[in-house]
Design a protein around this motif. Structure first.
Motif, PDB file in Angstrom:
ATOM      1  N   TYR A 107       0.895  -1.168   0.000  1.00 42.46           N
ATOM      2  CA  TYR A 107       0.000   0.000   0.000  1.00 42.46           C
ATOM      3  C   TYR A 107       0.925   1.207   0.000  1.00 42.46           C
ATOM      4  CZ  TYR A 107      -3.005   3.625   2.163  1.00 42.46           C
ATOM      5  OH  TYR A 107      -3.680   4.785   2.464  1.00 42.46           O
ATOM      6  N   VAL A 112       0.386  12.493  -0.184  1.00 44.16           N
ATOM      7  CA  VAL A 112      -0.622  13.512   0.119  1.00 44.16           C
ATOM      8  C   VAL A 112      -0.265  14.764  -0.664  1.00 44.16           C
ATOM      9  CG1 VAL A 112      -1.721  14.842   1.962  1.00 44.16           C
ATOM     10  CG2 VAL A 112      -0.778  12.568   2.444  1.00 44.16           C
ATOM     11  N   SER A 114      -0.944  18.960  -1.820  1.00 43.38           N
ATOM     12  CA  SER A 114      -1.019  20.175  -1.000  1.00 43.38           C
ATOM     13  C   SER A 114      -2.461  20.556  -0.667  1.00 43.38           C
ATOM     14  CB  SER A 114      -0.314  21.334  -1.694  1.00 43.38           C
ATOM     15  OG  SER A 114      -0.895  21.583  -2.938  1.00 43.38           O
ATOM     16  N   ASN A 126      -4.246  18.316   0.702  1.00 47.43           N
ATOM     17  CA  ASN A 126      -4.488  17.279   1.704  1.00 47.43           C
ATOM     18  C   ASN A 126      -5.328  16.124   1.185  1.00 47.43           C
ATOM     19  OD1 ASN A 126      -2.992  18.632   3.649  1.00 47.43           O
ATOM     20  ND2 ASN A 126      -4.736  19.910   4.181  1.00 47.43           N
ATOM     21  N   ARG A 127      -5.143  15.780  -0.046  1.00 46.91           N
ATOM     22  CA  ARG A 127      -5.802  14.596  -0.574  1.00 46.91           C
ATOM     23  C   ARG A 127      -4.789  13.476  -0.667  1.00 46.91           C
ATOM     24  NH1 ARG A 127      -8.671  15.172  -5.878  1.00 46.91           N
ATOM     25  NH2 ARG A 127      -6.694  16.161  -6.444  1.00 46.91           N
ATOM     26  N   VAL A 128      -5.242  12.260  -0.357  1.00 52.24           N
ATOM     27  CA  VAL A 128      -4.351  11.105  -0.437  1.00 52.24           C
ATOM     28  C   VAL A 128      -4.495  10.463  -1.810  1.00 52.24           C
ATOM     29  CG1 VAL A 128      -3.981   8.763   0.396  1.00 52.24           C
ATOM     30  CG2 VAL A 128      -4.307  10.620   2.006  1.00 52.24           C
ATOM     31  N   PHE A 186       4.276   7.455   1.961  1.00 50.03           N
ATOM     32  CA  PHE A 186       4.311   6.370   2.956  1.00 50.03           C
ATOM     33  C   PHE A 186       4.074   5.058   2.235  1.00 50.03           C
ATOM     34  CE2 PHE A 186       0.319   8.590   2.519  1.00 50.03           C
ATOM     35  CZ  PHE A 186      -0.467   7.576   1.996  1.00 50.03           C
ATOM     36  N   ALA A 214      -1.348  23.036  18.023  1.00 45.85           N
ATOM     37  CA  ALA A 214      -1.316  22.621  16.620  1.00 45.85           C
ATOM     38  C   ALA A 214      -2.052  21.306  16.413  1.00 45.85           C
ATOM     39  CB  ALA A 214       0.123  22.509  16.127  1.00 45.85           C
ATOM     40  N   PHE A 215      -1.943  20.382  17.402  1.00 42.20           N
ATOM     41  CA  PHE A 215      -2.536  19.066  17.214  1.00 42.20           C
ATOM     42  C   PHE A 215      -3.774  18.832  18.081  1.00 42.20           C
ATOM     43  CE2 PHE A 215       1.609  18.725  15.419  1.00 42.20           C
ATOM     44  CZ  PHE A 215       1.405  17.951  14.296  1.00 42.20           C
ATOM     45  N   HIS A 245       2.353  23.103   2.901  1.00 47.65           N
ATOM     46  CA  HIS A 245       1.853  21.829   3.391  1.00 47.65           C
ATOM     47  C   HIS A 245       1.751  21.890   4.908  1.00 47.65           C
ATOM     48  CE1 HIS A 245       2.351  19.328  -0.383  1.00 47.65           C
ATOM     49  NE2 HIS A 245       2.715  20.540  -0.697  1.00 47.65           N
ATOM     50  N   ILE A 249       1.271  20.174   8.310  1.00 50.61           N
ATOM     51  CA  ILE A 249       1.530  18.803   8.753  1.00 50.61           C
ATOM     52  C   ILE A 249       0.280  18.123   9.305  1.00 50.61           C
ATOM     53  CG2 ILE A 249       2.815  17.412  10.411  1.00 50.61           C
ATOM     54  CD1 ILE A 249       4.526  18.505   8.159  1.00 50.61           C
ATOM     55  N   ALA A 250      -0.393  18.741  10.249  1.00 50.03           N
ATOM     56  CA  ALA A 250      -1.517  18.069  10.915  1.00 50.03           C
ATOM     57  C   ALA A 250      -2.590  17.681   9.910  1.00 50.03           C
ATOM     58  CB  ALA A 250      -2.089  18.974  12.013  1.00 50.03           C
ATOM     59  N   SER A 251      -2.900  18.571   9.019  1.00 49.52           N
ATOM     60  CA  SER A 251      -3.935  18.271   8.032  1.00 49.52           C
ATOM     61  C   SER A 251      -3.466  17.230   7.026  1.00 49.52           C
ATOM     62  CB  SER A 251      -4.322  19.549   7.286  1.00 49.52           C
ATOM     63  OG  SER A 251      -4.758  20.542   8.194  1.00 49.52           O
ATOM     64  N   ALA A 252      -2.217  17.315   6.618  1.00 47.07           N
ATOM     65  CA  ALA A 252      -1.714  16.367   5.627  1.00 47.07           C
ATOM     66  C   ALA A 252      -1.731  14.947   6.189  1.00 47.07           C
ATOM     67  CB  ALA A 252      -0.290  16.742   5.189  1.00 47.07           C
ATOM     68  N   ILE A 253      -1.415  14.839   7.474  1.00 49.27           N
ATOM     69  CA  ILE A 253      -1.333  13.502   8.077  1.00 49.27           C
ATOM     70  C   ILE A 253      -2.705  13.003   8.529  1.00 49.27           C
ATOM     71  CG2 ILE A 253      -0.382  12.167  10.017  1.00 49.27           C
ATOM     72  CD1 ILE A 253       1.667  12.902   7.843  1.00 49.27           C
ATOM     73  N   SER A 270      -6.205  13.848   5.765  1.00 45.64           N
ATOM     74  CA  SER A 270      -6.153  13.555   4.333  1.00 45.64           C
ATOM     75  C   SER A 270      -6.750  12.202   3.972  1.00 45.64           C
ATOM     76  CB  SER A 270      -4.691  13.598   3.861  1.00 45.64           C
ATOM     77  OG  SER A 270      -3.939  12.600   4.534  1.00 45.64           O
ATOM     78  N   GLY A 271      -6.803  11.287   4.938  1.00 44.60           N
ATOM     79  CA  GLY A 271      -7.360   9.982   4.614  1.00 44.60           C
ATOM     80  C   GLY A 271      -6.341   8.878   4.428  1.00 44.60           C
ATOM     81  N   ILE A 272      -5.160   9.037   4.990  1.00 49.82           N
ATOM     82  CA  ILE A 272      -4.189   7.944   4.954  1.00 49.82           C
ATOM     83  C   ILE A 272      -4.756   6.763   5.743  1.00 49.82           C
ATOM     84  CG2 ILE A 272      -1.850   7.250   5.655  1.00 49.82           C
ATOM     85  CD1 ILE A 272      -0.993  10.170   5.448  1.00 49.82           C
ATOM     86  N   ASN A 273      -4.481   5.580   5.277  1.00 50.10           N
ATOM     87  CA  ASN A 273      -4.929   4.325   5.902  1.00 50.10           C
ATOM     88  C   ASN A 273      -4.728   4.343   7.424  1.00 50.10           C
ATOM     89  OD1 ASN A 273      -4.025   1.572   6.980  1.00 50.10           O
ATOM     90  ND2 ASN A 273      -5.069   1.011   5.076  1.00 50.10           N
ATOM     91  N   MET A 315      -8.132  12.360  16.064  1.00 51.31           N
ATOM     92  CA  MET A 315      -7.306  13.272  15.269  1.00 51.31           C
ATOM     93  C   MET A 315      -7.986  13.539  13.926  1.00 51.31           C
ATOM     94  SD  MET A 315      -4.796  14.015  17.211  1.00 51.31           S
ATOM     95  CE  MET A 315      -3.484  14.758  16.244  1.00 51.31           C
ATOM     96  N   ARG A 354     -10.704  15.988  14.036  1.00 51.45           N
ATOM     97  CA  ARG A 354     -10.201  17.342  14.235  1.00 51.45           C
ATOM     98  C   ARG A 354      -9.699  17.969  12.913  1.00 51.45           C
ATOM     99  NH1 ARG A 354      -6.670  16.174  18.721  1.00 51.45           N
ATOM    100  NH2 ARG A 354      -8.464  16.232  20.123  1.00 51.45           N
ATOM    101  N   PHE A 355      -9.147  17.150  12.078  1.00 51.53           N
ATOM    102  CA  PHE A 355      -8.440  17.751  10.923  1.00 51.53           C
ATOM    103  C   PHE A 355      -9.077  17.485   9.563  1.00 51.53           C
ATOM    104  CE2 PHE A 355      -5.185  17.752  14.235  1.00 51.53           C
ATOM    105  CZ  PHE A 355      -4.870  19.088  14.202  1.00 51.53           C
ATOM    106  N   ARG A 397     -15.652  17.754   3.576  1.00 54.47           N
ATOM    107  CA  ARG A 397     -15.353  16.434   3.055  1.00 54.47           C
ATOM    108  C   ARG A 397     -16.016  15.341   3.887  1.00 54.47           C
ATOM    109  NH1 ARG A 397      -9.168  15.106   1.794  1.00 54.47           N
ATOM    110  NH2 ARG A 397      -9.213  17.219   0.970  1.00 54.47           N
TER     111      ARG A 397
END
Lengths: 223, 223, 223, 223, 223, 223
Positions: free
Chosen positions: B128, B132, B134, B136-138, B158, B200-201, C181, C183-187, C190-193, C211, C214-215, C220
């Motif tokens: 897999y 991502v 800019s 924020n789409r995977v 990843f 931030a988080f 980019h 970070i929090a939103s990208a990770i 975004s929909g990573i597994n 998380m 939150r992001f 969406r």
């Protein structure tokens, strides 16, 4: 569509075959060319408009076409170049790739890529592999499965399967259009003045004629 | 050697750790760094003088160190970066490479290469794999042996071995020093101000503390 | 206009969203994009034709839109990016800028610009400001009115207003499209597994779920 | 230290004033020049070895020297260029900056930066500000606090404080060494052949003589 | 053609005056612009679509227009710039050229090329030739038939025929659009604010007025 | 000088043969290499420290060495490459040049410059001149005094004096080190494996042997 509009469309199509003039750093994340068949003829060198990013999918960034070899030539070589024309996701990213397969004893004849360094990774087999530097020295070595050789940009290089099994090479380039100039065809198959070739290679007219017949594409000879 | 001369040598050595500021087009055929051990400490970022080209050999352009996986981490990941520090022939040519091996279920955690696009070729296994953009789409997909995925420069990406066998990936980069920023360590293992991270988080102090303990290198915690 | 011509116009419009593939040296003095509203939708990434230089005015090279802060987020941050989409005179010149305002205690969460170095000039206020290098070390410091900090290209950086008054920062970039980019939103947004995220951050499914909520952008989530 | 070793040190010092030949993309995170005074004379154009990254501190990336104006010339202008010679953290990052202060009525005379576009942000005051394009057209406008003007790379530009209060400008450049060629001094203060200048500007020998006296540096006149 | 379609064509033509933003490395062999007269107005700065390579001929790569001088100005100077607008084969290749002829005593007034270094080869005659560096020093010398002088990029340079016969210079540039900024015209013929010019050059209003009359193009004065 | 210091000097000399890795935009006005004979052996590829600019003279930017032809080969060709090794002023400026003279009937055999486009200006004579593109088509034409031909970067090109008088060509390149790969020598004079050459050119072992004897340098054959 009215003839006038058709004319306009044709003019437009010609105009929009704007060519990409560089492998510069990308300023957007990516640019999947918008290649809806029937509208614009796509060539390797066109800048195409980017697909609307909403319509870009993961499939655009994955290429599955080199899981097996391509068609083999009479001499036992198969080369599948992968660049934005068949793998749109590469567009603007400054890289492309190739799969080459060589039957036992087959060669990948001397050639050079004017616009890229190549990293060749041996997927299987044993391959005599090398290049010539500008002082006309050969750097060649037999490399095997799991080994890597680098061919610096613009230098003439070559490969020959010296193993007992078919060989497969995965090559990657730092240009989306590295170019591929094959020495024998460029010199003897292109139509350079006979006298010049005789002087350059110390061959006589008959010898040059034989080389020509070997390397001039049949389609061109007929015409 | 007299103390004064030794001092001089040390000063000199420091000075000549001149750093390479770019991955520009090469203007010579190649430049094999002159890394005679004992004389100059070599780091990835140094410009080293080129070896006299008379002493350059075919072996300088071949790398045999990724025929098998490197050492695995506790989480089942092995990454062997190959760049001019271990494969001198790459120097100045604008490319480098990596072999990554993932045990079943192992991940290559989200990271990005600030200075290169990556072409990832699956040598074996099912992975897999995604990135991502800019917005924020995977863009992620399971890819398998013989398939290629491209990760555009600077985007977080990843991988996870979702197959039933170990997976091996051969990656190539269009920079001799692509960089590798690991998100979790950069954020939670670096020492950014707690209050800022909490905001931030959206985590509380305790949660941030747990993350820190996980990602701050033990060597640094001790000191 | 006849339907057919309309179709043609639409096709044309799509085709001319050719994307700029670089921040190269300009070869003309400037290029003010020709953005007559109603004709071509302008996005940040399009190459637009240059306005006829006869029609270019001094106003094209002046931007007045950051004399006051933009809209603030719930968390007290206002960011106004200035690039060729709102300041056409920047087009092809390889630079862009930003005004950021932080209310007391507000943060500009960890993010990176993949395509530019940033010079941040504190117009007013006191700001904890820093970045993380590739060895996961933080370089952070409180800077105040009249001071400058530089964030090297591609490195994660962040800011927090630690003063008693609002803070304003004027940032400039050496790219007309630096990218941003978060970070929090990208990770997490975004929909990573899920499984991959759990392994990467050492969190359990519930924590990852929190998380995500939150992001992930509400728009969406709904769809 | 023996005389011979001293000689050697001098030779070495000369040799290591290797000049930076470009503002290319950085391939390392950053490179703080190692400028231990007493060892190597530092000029703006030298490539210096990078400081060991262990010794790099947050202070290396922060510049506090433009919180107030620099020294004013007789004509009421103060210019403080900020580049790697006084702000080492900028080294290799492709950007630099400047603070300019103009007393009421003062000018920043026509000049150009051969290697950078400039973004000028008015910190305070009202400034007549403009540039000349290659068709000899002026693009000029009075800009005020909070406004931004862009001067495209290589174009002659100028400023004059037309307000009733001192003016301050913060400028940033997309080169670490933009260069600054002042027209009047380059033409009349450099020593170009008189006859050529007379013909080029349609002035007579006396007029050229007056211009020379105005712009040739006194130090040079004396010698 | 119907009015609506004509409108469309005009819009299209405007849009396709996309400008070339760089002199980057070519990624195709060449690109002969498709400039069929009557369809698209060609300016020096347009990117034009490439001609279909089937239609490219040897003549596209040969230029015969500088076998004799161009038209002379009143002051005895003739300059024929050669770039993709009159020699299409240069397009995308990063070079252009110029033929300059100077009658006895004639000058090529101080000017600079913002985007290229120039190599000037004296075809015939004796020419005082030089440039000014950024420290306002002149590097000038009389050069004669068969000699070469290099003018570094962006530096003000000039020439004067100091021989007894006409002089001819063949110049080549490392940009397809080097630009040419003539100092006198840019300063006095462009319309910069009088007060600023008076202060910058230490001239009074009357003197500035005389300079203006000399350098402002008559066409512009009238209008 | 003591032996130890001598050793140190040698080590130092080796280290300072740092190679230039690019033809990037210059960031200083110029850089005249500091090549005091006896201290550092100068090769074409070295980065040398810049001479102190105080010591730079106009002569550094003028080259007088191609006023007459160089030495002719047995085949009637004389080539004088001019680059920073013999014309230091070119250093870092991204250009170099060449003078080629061909006796009646002489050829400049097929070769390519991997790192530069060439503009060839015929100073005297009539020359059959051409290049081969990547589709193996020849673009060739007889050009004469005052005409210009452009050879795109990386493409194989050639010349033959077809006139009745000696011919002289002035060529300029957009790289300070364009490189020159001569096809016949690279293929037959470098030592590529015989079997591979036989297969690549369709020649038998005897024919390949003859080619080798013609193109392998005598010095190398003996050893």
């Amino acid at each position: 569509m009215s003839p006038k509009v058709t004319v306009l469309l044709v003019i437009f199509s010609l105009h929009c075959h704007i060519t990409l003039a560089s492998d510069p750093d990308p300023v957007q994340d990516f640019c999947i060319p918008n290649t809806r068949s029937g509208t614009v003829r796509t060539t390797q060198f066109d800048i195409l408009p980017c697909k609307n990013s909403i319509k870009v999918t993961p499939e655009d960034f994955v290429f599955s076409g080199i899981k097996s070899p391509g068609n083999f030539s009479d001499t036992g070589l198969s080369v599948v170049p992968v660049n934005p024309t068949n793998f749109p996701g590469l567009n603007t990213l400054g890289m492309s790739l190739v799969r080459a397969d060589l039957k036992v004893g087959a060669i990948n004849a001397p050639h050079f890529h004017p616009r890229a360094t190549e990293i060749a990774y041996v997927v299987q087999g044993r391959v005599y592999s090398g290049f010539v530097d500008s002082a006309n020295r050969v750097f060649a070595k037999v490399i095997e499965k799991g080994e890597v050789m680098v061919f610096p940009r613009g230098l003439v290089h070559f490969q020959m399967n010296v193993g007992k099994l078919p060989a497969t090479i995965f090559g990657s380039f730092n240009s989306q259009n590295p170019g591929n100039h094959k020495i024998a065809s460029a010199i003897f198959g292109s139509g350079i003045n006979d006298e010049l070739l005789e002087k350059a290679f110390g061959m006589n007219a008959k010898q040059i004629g034989m080389m020509r017949r070997r390397f001039i594409p049949k389609s061109r000879v007929r015409s």
